[in-house]
Design a protein around this motif. Sequence first.
Motif, mmCIF file in Angstrom:
data_model
loop_
_atom_site.group_PDB
_atom_site.id
_atom_site.type_symbol
_atom_site.label_atom_id
_atom_site.label_comp_id
_atom_site.label_asym_id
_atom_site.label_seq_id
_atom_site.Cartn_x
_atom_site.Cartn_y
_atom_site.Cartn_z
ATOM 1 N N ASP A 20 0.860 -1.169 0.000
ATOM 2 C CA ASP A 20 0.000 0.000 0.000
ATOM 3 C C ASP A 20 0.903 1.227 0.000
ATOM 4 O OD1 ASP A 20 -2.357 1.330 0.025
ATOM 5 O OD2 ASP A 20 -2.835 0.912 2.123
ATOM 6 N N ASP A 22 0.816 4.178 -1.162
ATOM 7 C CA ASP A 22 0.322 5.534 -0.916
ATOM 8 C C ASP A 22 0.200 5.865 0.571
ATOM 9 O OD1 ASP A 22 -1.778 3.745 -0.737
ATOM 10 O OD2 ASP A 22 -3.188 5.000 -1.828
ATOM 11 N N SER A 23 0.264 4.863 1.445
ATOM 12 C CA SER A 23 0.233 5.143 2.878
ATOM 13 C C SER A 23 1.610 4.943 3.525
ATOM 14 C CB SER A 23 -0.804 4.259 3.579
ATOM 15 O OG SER A 23 -0.456 2.896 3.444
ATOM 16 N N SER A 68 3.041 15.061 -0.020
ATOM 17 C CA SER A 68 1.948 15.028 -1.006
ATOM 18 C C SER A 68 2.159 13.938 -2.047
ATOM 19 C CB SER A 68 1.804 16.392 -1.696
ATOM 20 O OG SER A 68 1.600 17.410 -0.751
ATOM 21 N N VAL A 69 2.472 12.739 -1.591
ATOM 22 C CA VAL A 69 2.684 11.617 -2.515
ATOM 23 C C VAL A 69 1.359 11.266 -3.193
ATOM 24 C CG1 VAL A 69 3.330 9.177 -2.707
ATOM 25 C CG2 VAL A 69 4.608 10.699 -1.189
ATOM 26 N N ALA A 70 1.422 11.130 -4.501
ATOM 27 C CA ALA A 70 0.232 10.785 -5.274
ATOM 28 C C ALA A 70 0.537 9.620 -6.197
ATOM 29 C CB ALA A 70 -0.226 11.992 -6.087
ATOM 30 N N LEU A 71 -0.260 8.574 -6.086
ATOM 31 C CA LEU A 71 -0.202 7.454 -7.020
ATOM 32 C C LEU A 71 -1.354 7.660 -7.998
ATOM 33 C CD1 LEU A 71 1.432 6.229 -4.612
ATOM 34 C CD2 LEU A 71 0.557 4.033 -5.358
ATOM 35 N N THR A 72 -1.016 7.808 -9.258
ATOM 36 C CA THR A 72 -2.034 8.042 -10.281
ATOM 37 C C THR A 72 -2.048 6.857 -11.220
ATOM 38 O OG1 THR A 72 -1.582 10.412 -10.140
ATOM 39 C CG2 THR A 72 -2.790 9.637 -12.079
ATOM 40 N N GLU A 73 -3.244 6.302 -11.430
ATOM 41 C CA GLU A 73 -3.357 5.148 -12.312
ATOM 42 C C GLU A 73 -3.070 5.562 -13.750
ATOM 43 O OE1 GLU A 73 -6.303 1.357 -13.088
ATOM 44 O OE2 GLU A 73 -6.934 2.947 -11.739
ATOM 45 N N TYR A 78 0.909 2.457 -12.395
ATOM 46 C CA TYR A 78 0.774 3.696 -11.634
ATOM 47 C C TYR A 78 2.003 4.562 -11.829
ATOM 48 C CZ TYR A 78 -3.020 1.443 -9.142
ATOM 49 O OH TYR A 78 -4.195 0.820 -8.851
ATOM 50 N N VAL A 80 4.147 7.659 -9.783
ATOM 51 C CA VAL A 80 4.313 8.165 -8.428
ATOM 52 C C VAL A 80 4.910 9.569 -8.514
ATOM 53 C CG1 VAL A 80 5.453 7.806 -6.198
ATOM 54 C CG2 VAL A 80 4.673 5.837 -7.541
ATOM 55 N N SER A 82 5.196 13.549 -6.218
ATOM 56 C CA SER A 82 5.131 14.199 -4.908
ATOM 57 C C SER A 82 5.424 15.676 -5.100
ATOM 58 C CB SER A 82 6.160 13.588 -3.950
ATOM 59 O OG SER A 82 7.473 14.027 -4.275
#
Length: 152
Positions: A20, A22-23, A68-73, A78, A80, A82
């Motif tokens: 996981d 993103d966490s 501000s980490v962002a996982l974008t499909e 994905y 990654v 930030s």
Amino acid sequence: MAAGAFTFYDQTAHTLMSGDLDSATIKCALVTSSYTPDQDAHDEWGDVSSNELSNGSGYTTGGETLGSVALTEITKGYKVASSNIQWTASGGNIAAWRYAVFYVSGSYNGKTSPLIGYFLGDSTPADVPATTSGNTLTLNCPAGGWFDVTRP
């Protein structure tokens, strides 16, 4: 400043796709030219950490936590991204460095601080010069993210 191409360690795809992310706490640390990346053998931060810049003058051992980490499909995976990563030299210079190494801090998928990948700070390759006291060293997240992980 993100000059070189991002290179994954061999275990990265398994690590990223099995957890996981993103966490998780993702860090970026700066290491010197005494470090020789080994994509096959290196899989945890302990394989790299002895080559990290020394603590002090605005740099903190262990590196900076990505904000501000962002996982974008994206198609079959994905990307990654930030916020930009910054260190401000204070009371002395932040030493010259060669590689920016990304890793997950702490236990993640049965590993201790697993490595994600790295990039050269200067595509020559050469050391990125010291950041003089009072100045800020900024690693800008590329528009397409730091990296992406896709499946075939």
